[in-house]
Design an enzyme around this catalytic site. Sequence first.
Site, PDB file in Angstrom:
ATOM      1  N   SER A   1       0.835  -1.205   0.000  1.00 15.46           N
ATOM      2  CA  SER A   1       0.000   0.000   0.000  1.00 15.46           C
ATOM      3  C   SER A   1       0.862   1.245   0.000  1.00 15.46           C
ATOM      4  O   SER A   1       2.083   1.175   0.021  1.00 15.46           O
ATOM      5  CB  SER A   1      -0.905   0.002   1.221  1.00 15.46           C
ATOM      6  N   LYS A   2       0.199   2.370  -0.013  1.00 12.85           N
ATOM      7  CA  LYS A   2       0.921   3.649  -0.074  1.00 12.85           C
ATOM      8  C   LYS A   2       1.920   3.789   1.072  1.00 12.85           C
ATOM      9  O   LYS A   2       2.902   4.503   0.962  1.00 12.85           O
ATOM     10  CB  LYS A   2      -0.056   4.830  -0.018  1.00 12.85           C
ATOM     11  N   ARG A   3       1.627   3.108   2.164  1.00 14.11           N
ATOM     12  CA  ARG A   3       2.524   3.220   3.310  1.00 14.11           C
ATOM     13  C   ARG A   3       3.915   2.687   3.010  1.00 14.11           C
ATOM     14  O   ARG A   3       4.883   2.973   3.683  1.00 14.11           O
ATOM     15  CB  ARG A   3       1.945   2.470   4.510  1.00 14.11           C
TER      16      ARG A   3
END
Length: 498
Positions: free
Chosen positions: A266-268
Site C-alpha cells: 500500500s501507499k505506506r
Amino acid sequence: MIARTDRCRHDCPPGVMSEVRVRFAPSPTGYLHIGGVRTALFNWLWARRHGGSFILRIEDTDVDRNLRESTSVILESMRWLGLDWDEGPEVGGPHGPYFQSERLELYRAYAERLVATGHAFRCYATREEVEAARAAHEARGGRDFRFVSPWRDGRRPPPHSDAPYAIRLRAPRTGSTGFVDLVKGRIDVPNEQQQDFVLLRQNGLPLYNFACVVDDVEMGITLVARGDDHVVNTPPQLLLYEALGRTPPRFAHLPMILGQDGKKLSKRDGAVSTTEYRDAGYLPDALLNYLARLGWSHGDQEVFRRDELVALFDWSRVGATAARWDPKKLAYIQAEHLRALSDARIAELAMPFLERAGLRPDRRTLEAAVATVRTRAVTLVDVADMVDFYFREPPRIDEQAAARFLVESTRAAREELAALLETVEPFDAATLEARVHQWLQQTGRSLKQVAQPARVALTGRTASPGLFEVMAVLGKERTVARLRAADPRPSQLTSTGG
RNA sequence: GGCCCCAUCGUCUAGUGGUCAGGACAUCGGCCUCUCACGCCGGUAACAGGGGUUCGAAUCCCCUUGGGGUCGCCA
C-alpha cells in the site's frame, strides 16, 4: 512460420517454444500498479527472449469506470518502462480490438455456442433471488456459497418468453481439475468447489473468467503469467477450455508483492503507482531490475541490464514465495543503474527535473556538474537537487549552515581565499587544490578550518561535492564572487533585534 | 469456515541428500577523507516447530503453527 522459428535465437525446442504469445491484461483502474509491472515484465521478458509476441489487452468489461483516460495512464506507464507491445491499443494487430468492451458480440457468440453444445445454460434467476439464496446460506453460517440454478438440469421453462437471463456454465460436480503451474507445480482442485459461474450477465456483458478465456483462445495465447490471486480462477477457466474443445495455455502464477509489514502493498510502503516512481526520478531499467529480482534470481547477480534480463529470464528461476517491497534495496539498484550512465546521459535525463525547478542550465556545465554529484545521488530528483546551486544565482543558502559558518570569525579566511583564487590559472580542480594547499601551509591554516565556511559560501550547504571540483565547475568569477558575497546574512545581523 | 498456495539471516535470495548454510540490501565497526557520498576491509544475523524416510537431511514425506490468496451477474 519458418521465419518465426528463425527468430527464436535461443535453445528452445523447434515448433513449440518458437510460438510464444503472452499477454498482459490490466483493467483500467487509473494507474499502473507496481505489482502489475512485474507481471507485465515477466511476460515481456519471456516474449522478447523467444522472439514471441507480447500482447496488451484492456480488461474493461466492468462498469463505466474505465474511461479512455485511465487507459492512457497505463499505456503511458508501459511506454515509460519500455515494455513495448506487439499487439494492443494504439498499435493494433490481427486479433483486435484489444479492449474487451469492444468485443461484446464475440463473447455472446461463444456463450451461445456453449449453450447450444450443452456446456452452458440460460439461468432466469434474478439477481435478487441469487442474493437471497446467498443471504440464507450465510445465515446458516455458510461461507462458501454456490448458487444452484433451478434451470441447470430440469426442463423448467423460462418464466415468460422474453424473460432476461444470464448464461451459466454447466460445471461438473465430481472429479477434479488441475494443471501444472510453472512456478508452483501441480495444482488440483476438487470439482465440488466449482460452481455454475456466470459467463454472460443479464445485461449481456461477459464476466472476467469468461472474457479472459475467449480472448486468450482467440488471441492464441500460449502462456498465461499473472498474479497469484488468479490461481483460483484457473480451474474454472480450464473448465471453459474443455467445454470449448481447446487446449489450454500453460500457466505461471507469480507470488504477490507484499508491503514491508507483510500485508498487501500500500501507499505506506512508498509509491504504488508507476508514474510516481517516474516522477521521483527513478530509471525504468532500475525499477525493472529491482522488480525482476523480487521473485526471480540468477545466482548471486543483483544488477542486470535490460538485455541481460531478456537473455537470462526463465520461469524455472522464479520463486514461489511472496516477497516484500524494500525501498532501500530499490534505491541501491537505482543508484547502481544511475552510475552506469554517462554524465551526458544523466544530464539529459535530469534536464526535465531541472526545468521543473525553474532552471535552464547549459548542457556543458550541466554535464560537468553531474560528474561531481553522480556518486552522491540516487534518483534524478537527487541529481537535480544536488546540482541546483551551480545554476541558481544567488544560490540558496541554508540558514543553519550560514549561522554556523558564515560568521565573522571565518570572514578573513574567506576573503584571503577569494583573493588567492583570483590569481589561480588554470582554474581546474588539480591546480586549485595545489595552490590552496600551498596557501594553507604558508598561512598555517588547515583545510578543515577553511573548508566548511567556503563550502557553505559556494554551495549553500554543509554537504557537497569536493570543494575544488565545485570551484572548477563554478568558474573563477562566480567562485570568487560567492566567497565575497557570503557575509553574514542580513537576517542574522538583525536577529538580535537591531 | 471450505478450497488453494507459501515457509533459509530484519529484507531479497543461493542451495535441489553429505557446504564452516553462500551472496546482496539493511545494520554495526574500521580505513579513506575538506563535508556528504562513493570505494575498500571486517562483524552481528537464518534453515518456524514436531515426527518420520535415510548411514546422513535446509533439501524427500506427514502433522502442527504461522502467513497469503479466494469463495460476486468485480477484475
